[in-house]
Design a protein around this motif. Structure first.
Motif, PDB file in Angstrom:
ATOM      1  N   HIS A 142       0.814  -1.214   0.000  1.00  0.00           N
ATOM      2  CA  HIS A 142       0.000   0.000   0.000  1.00  0.00           C
ATOM      3  C   HIS A 142       0.853   1.272   0.000  1.00  0.00           C
ATOM      4  O   HIS A 142       0.415   2.319  -0.446  1.00  0.00           O
ATOM      5  CB  HIS A 142      -0.932  -0.024   1.209  1.00  0.00           C
ATOM      6  CG  HIS A 142      -2.136   0.841   1.074  1.00  0.00           C
ATOM      7  ND1 HIS A 142      -3.086   0.668   0.098  1.00  0.00           N
ATOM      8  CD2 HIS A 142      -2.540   1.911   1.801  1.00  0.00           C
ATOM      9  CE1 HIS A 142      -4.019   1.585   0.230  1.00  0.00           C
ATOM     10  NE2 HIS A 142      -3.714   2.343   1.248  1.00  0.00           N
ATOM     11  N   THR A 143       2.079   1.176   0.517  1.00  0.00           N
ATOM     12  CA  THR A 143       2.979   2.321   0.586  1.00  0.00           C
ATOM     13  C   THR A 143       4.311   1.946  -0.042  1.00  0.00           C
ATOM     14  O   THR A 143       4.893   0.922   0.304  1.00  0.00           O
ATOM     15  CB  THR A 143       3.209   2.765   2.047  1.00  0.00           C
ATOM     16  OG1 THR A 143       1.949   3.063   2.647  1.00  0.00           O
ATOM     17  CG2 THR A 143       4.115   3.980   2.130  1.00  0.00           C
ATOM     18  N   ALA A 144       4.801   2.784  -0.959  1.00  0.00           N
ATOM     19  CA  ALA A 144       6.103   2.554  -1.581  1.00  0.00           C
ATOM     20  C   ALA A 144       7.080   3.604  -1.083  1.00  0.00           C
ATOM     21  O   ALA A 144       6.743   4.786  -0.977  1.00  0.00           O
ATOM     22  CB  ALA A 144       5.993   2.633  -3.099  1.00  0.00           C
ATOM     23  N   VAL A 145       8.303   3.155  -0.789  1.00  0.00           N
ATOM     24  CA  VAL A 145       9.407   4.061  -0.471  1.00  0.00           C
ATOM     25  C   VAL A 145      10.389   3.905  -1.620  1.00  0.00           C
ATOM     26  O   VAL A 145      10.825   2.798  -1.939  1.00  0.00           O
ATOM     27  CB  VAL A 145      10.067   3.714   0.877  1.00  0.00           C
ATOM     28  CG1 VAL A 145      11.193   4.690   1.184  1.00  0.00           C
ATOM     29  CG2 VAL A 145       9.032   3.710   1.991  1.00  0.00           C
ATOM     30  N   LEU A 146      10.733   5.029  -2.243  1.00  0.00           N
ATOM     31  CA  LEU A 146      11.468   5.010  -3.502  1.00  0.00           C
ATOM     32  C   LEU A 146      12.655   5.967  -3.456  1.00  0.00           C
ATOM     33  O   LEU A 146      12.578   7.029  -2.836  1.00  0.00           O
ATOM     34  CB  LEU A 146      10.539   5.444  -4.634  1.00  0.00           C
ATOM     35  CG  LEU A 146       9.167   4.764  -4.688  1.00  0.00           C
ATOM     36  CD1 LEU A 146       8.204   5.553  -5.552  1.00  0.00           C
ATOM     37  CD2 LEU A 146       9.323   3.344  -5.174  1.00  0.00           C
ATOM     38  N   CYS A 147      13.732   5.582  -4.144  1.00  0.00           N
ATOM     39  CA  CYS A 147      14.858   6.505  -4.319  1.00  0.00           C
ATOM     40  C   CYS A 147      15.781   5.973  -5.402  1.00  0.00           C
ATOM     41  O   CYS A 147      15.674   4.817  -5.815  1.00  0.00           O
ATOM     42  CB  CYS A 147      15.609   6.746  -3.016  1.00  0.00           C
ATOM     43  SG  CYS A 147      16.749   5.438  -2.556  1.00  0.00           S
ATOM     44  N   ASP A 148      16.691   6.809  -5.838  1.00  0.00           N
ATOM     45  CA  ASP A 148      17.699   6.420  -6.823  1.00  0.00           C
ATOM     46  C   ASP A 148      19.112   6.472  -6.262  1.00  0.00           C
ATOM     47  O   ASP A 148      20.033   5.898  -6.826  1.00  0.00           O
ATOM     48  CB  ASP A 148      17.631   7.319  -8.057  1.00  0.00           C
ATOM     49  CG  ASP A 148      16.518   6.908  -9.007  1.00  0.00           C
ATOM     50  OD1 ASP A 148      15.992   5.791  -8.873  1.00  0.00           O
ATOM     51  OD2 ASP A 148      16.165   7.712  -9.883  1.00  0.00           O
ATOM     52  N   ASP A 149      19.310   7.152  -5.160  1.00  0.00           N
ATOM     53  CA  ASP A 149      20.626   7.338  -4.564  1.00  0.00           C
ATOM     54  C   ASP A 149      21.104   6.050  -3.885  1.00  0.00           C
ATOM     55  O   ASP A 149      20.376   5.466  -3.078  1.00  0.00           O
ATOM     56  CB  ASP A 149      20.559   8.485  -3.549  1.00  0.00           C
ATOM     57  CG  ASP A 149      21.874   8.741  -2.877  1.00  0.00           C
ATOM     58  OD1 ASP A 149      22.105   8.176  -1.786  1.00  0.00           O
ATOM     59  OD2 ASP A 149      22.690   9.501  -3.449  1.00  0.00           O
ATOM     60  N   ASP A 150      22.331   5.628  -4.205  1.00  0.00           N
ATOM     61  CA  ASP A 150      22.852   4.370  -3.658  1.00  0.00           C
ATOM     62  C   ASP A 150      23.007   4.401  -2.140  1.00  0.00           C
ATOM     63  O   ASP A 150      22.668   3.431  -1.456  1.00  0.00           O
ATOM     64  CB  ASP A 150      24.196   4.017  -4.306  1.00  0.00           C
ATOM     65  CG  ASP A 150      24.039   3.579  -5.752  1.00  0.00           C
ATOM     66  OD1 ASP A 150      22.985   2.987  -6.095  1.00  0.00           O
ATOM     67  OD2 ASP A 150      24.962   3.822  -6.543  1.00  0.00           O
ATOM     68  N   GLU A 151      23.525   5.478  -1.613  1.00  0.00           N
ATOM     69  CA  GLU A 151      23.730   5.569  -0.158  1.00  0.00           C
ATOM     70  C   GLU A 151      22.393   5.512   0.581  1.00  0.00           C
ATOM     71  O   GLU A 151      22.232   4.782   1.557  1.00  0.00           O
ATOM     72  CB  GLU A 151      24.484   6.853   0.183  1.00  0.00           C
ATOM     73  CG  GLU A 151      24.865   6.949   1.634  1.00  0.00           C
ATOM     74  CD  GLU A 151      25.676   8.193   1.947  1.00  0.00           C
ATOM     75  OE1 GLU A 151      25.606   8.659   3.096  1.00  0.00           O
ATOM     76  OE2 GLU A 151      26.371   8.705   1.037  1.00  0.00           O
ATOM     77  N   ILE A 152      21.437   6.282   0.102  1.00  0.00           N
ATOM     78  CA  ILE A 152      20.104   6.268   0.720  1.00  0.00           C
ATOM     79  C   ILE A 152      19.458   4.900   0.527  1.00  0.00           C
ATOM     80  O   ILE A 152      18.847   4.354   1.452  1.00  0.00           O
ATOM     81  CB  ILE A 152      19.212   7.385   0.123  1.00  0.00           C
ATOM     82  CG1 ILE A 152      19.759   8.754   0.513  1.00  0.00           C
ATOM     83  CG2 ILE A 152      17.764   7.235   0.574  1.00  0.00           C
ATOM     84  CD1 ILE A 152      19.088   9.918  -0.200  1.00  0.00           C
ATOM     85  N   GLY A 153      19.597   4.328  -0.671  1.00  0.00           N
ATOM     86  CA  GLY A 153      19.018   3.015  -0.948  1.00  0.00           C
ATOM     87  C   GLY A 153      19.535   1.938  -0.017  1.00  0.00           C
ATOM     88  O   GLY A 153      18.771   1.105   0.481  1.00  0.00           O
ATOM     89  N   LYS A 154      20.835   1.938   0.248  1.00  0.00           N
ATOM     90  CA  LYS A 154      21.430   0.939   1.167  1.00  0.00           C
ATOM     91  C   LYS A 154      20.889   1.124   2.579  1.00  0.00           C
ATOM     92  O   LYS A 154      20.625   0.156   3.288  1.00  0.00           O
ATOM     93  CB  LYS A 154      22.953   1.043   1.157  1.00  0.00           C
ATOM     94  CG  LYS A 154      23.585   0.768  -0.180  1.00  0.00           C
ATOM     95  CD  LYS A 154      23.376  -0.646  -0.640  1.00  0.00           C
ATOM     96  CE  LYS A 154      24.067  -0.858  -1.974  1.00  0.00           C
ATOM     97  NZ  LYS A 154      23.543  -1.990  -2.712  1.00  0.00           N
ATOM     98  N   LYS A 155      20.744   2.369   2.983  1.00  0.00           N
ATOM     99  CA  LYS A 155      20.203   2.635   4.309  1.00  0.00           C
ATOM    100  C   LYS A 155      18.734   2.192   4.384  1.00  0.00           C
ATOM    101  O   LYS A 155      18.303   1.625   5.401  1.00  0.00           O
ATOM    102  CB  LYS A 155      20.343   4.127   4.626  1.00  0.00           C
ATOM    103  CG  LYS A 155      20.251   4.471   6.075  1.00  0.00           C
ATOM    104  CD  LYS A 155      20.687   5.914   6.301  1.00  0.00           C
ATOM    105  CE  LYS A 155      20.673   6.258   7.752  1.00  0.00           C
ATOM    106  NZ  LYS A 155      21.079   7.656   7.989  1.00  0.00           N
ATOM    107  N   LEU A 156      17.976   2.456   3.330  1.00  0.00           N
ATOM    108  CA  LEU A 156      16.585   1.995   3.285  1.00  0.00           C
ATOM    109  C   LEU A 156      16.506   0.469   3.353  1.00  0.00           C
ATOM    110  O   LEU A 156      15.617  -0.084   4.009  1.00  0.00           O
ATOM    111  CB  LEU A 156      15.883   2.513   2.024  1.00  0.00           C
ATOM    112  CG  LEU A 156      15.527   3.991   2.024  1.00  0.00           C
ATOM    113  CD1 LEU A 156      15.104   4.436   0.633  1.00  0.00           C
ATOM    114  CD2 LEU A 156      14.440   4.301   3.033  1.00  0.00           C
ATOM    115  N   GLU A 157      17.446  -0.209   2.678  1.00  0.00           N
ATOM    116  CA  GLU A 157      17.477  -1.677   2.739  1.00  0.00           C
ATOM    117  C   GLU A 157      17.626  -2.166   4.174  1.00  0.00           C
ATOM    118  O   GLU A 157      17.006  -3.157   4.564  1.00  0.00           O
ATOM    119  CB  GLU A 157      18.631  -2.227   1.896  1.00  0.00           C
ATOM    120  CG  GLU A 157      18.352  -2.232   0.410  1.00  0.00           C
ATOM    121  CD  GLU A 157      19.533  -2.705  -0.416  1.00  0.00           C
ATOM    122  OE1 GLU A 157      20.651  -2.889   0.131  1.00  0.00           O
ATOM    123  OE2 GLU A 157      19.348  -2.866  -1.628  1.00  0.00           O
TER     124      GLU A 157
END
Length: 161
Positions: A142-157
């Motif tokens: 129901h909710t998507a969290v999205l980004c393209d930045d690698d550093e932010i993406g790794k932290k989101l993971e």
């Protein structure tokens, strides 16, 4: 006959996801399409200094106008063709929960911003979600969290996987 029970997914299922993003990333600037409960949560978060929020419906605009503090710049834009285009600077966080979501997703800063999309399970949003490098589908999609930045993406993971 009993009234239907309103579940969190019907209007604020994004809440736990938004709180995690706010706590982990401490955004200072937010651009939001569609004010509401999300705006209340974000305005009370200590790191948030400025929220710009666009609304198309006069009644909804008036409902929230009196409930929002000085951190929030609320814009009324009834012309849906113009609705997505009020963002004039890059922000740390984008919250997409209003009209014209496909266009709004395309306008988000994909270089170093985080995007939260509410009602992300709608099939028409999938091609726009798929444009992002990092995609995290929360609360049963129901909710998507999205980004393209690698550093932010790794932290989101580390938060969502």
């Amino acid at each position: 006959m009993q009234a239907p029970v309103q579940t969190a997914s019907s209007w604020d299922s994004f809440r736990p996801t938004l709180i995690k993003v706010l706590a982990e990333f401490q955004p200072k600037t937010v651009f939001e399409w569609g004010p509401g409960v999300s705006t209340l949560l974000m305005q009370d978060f200590p790191s948030v200094e400025k929220i710009t929020s666009v609304e198309h419906d006069v009644a909804w605009f008036n409902k929230w106008k009196s409930q929002l503090g000085t951190k929030v710049h609320l814009i009324l834009e009834e012309d849906l063709k113009m609705y997505p285009y009020h963002m004039d600077e890059a922000c740390d966080l984008y919250f997409v929960d209003g009209r014209e979501r496909e266009t709004c997703l395309d306008l988000c800063n994909k270089e170093d911003g985080i995007v939260i999309l509410h009602d992300a399970e709608r099939p028409s949003y999938k091609p726009y979600i798929d444009k992002f490098k990092y995609i995290f589908m929360e609360d049963d999609g129901h909710t998507a969290v999205l980004c393209d930045d690698d550093e932010i993406g790794k932290k989101l993971e580390s938060i969502f996987d």
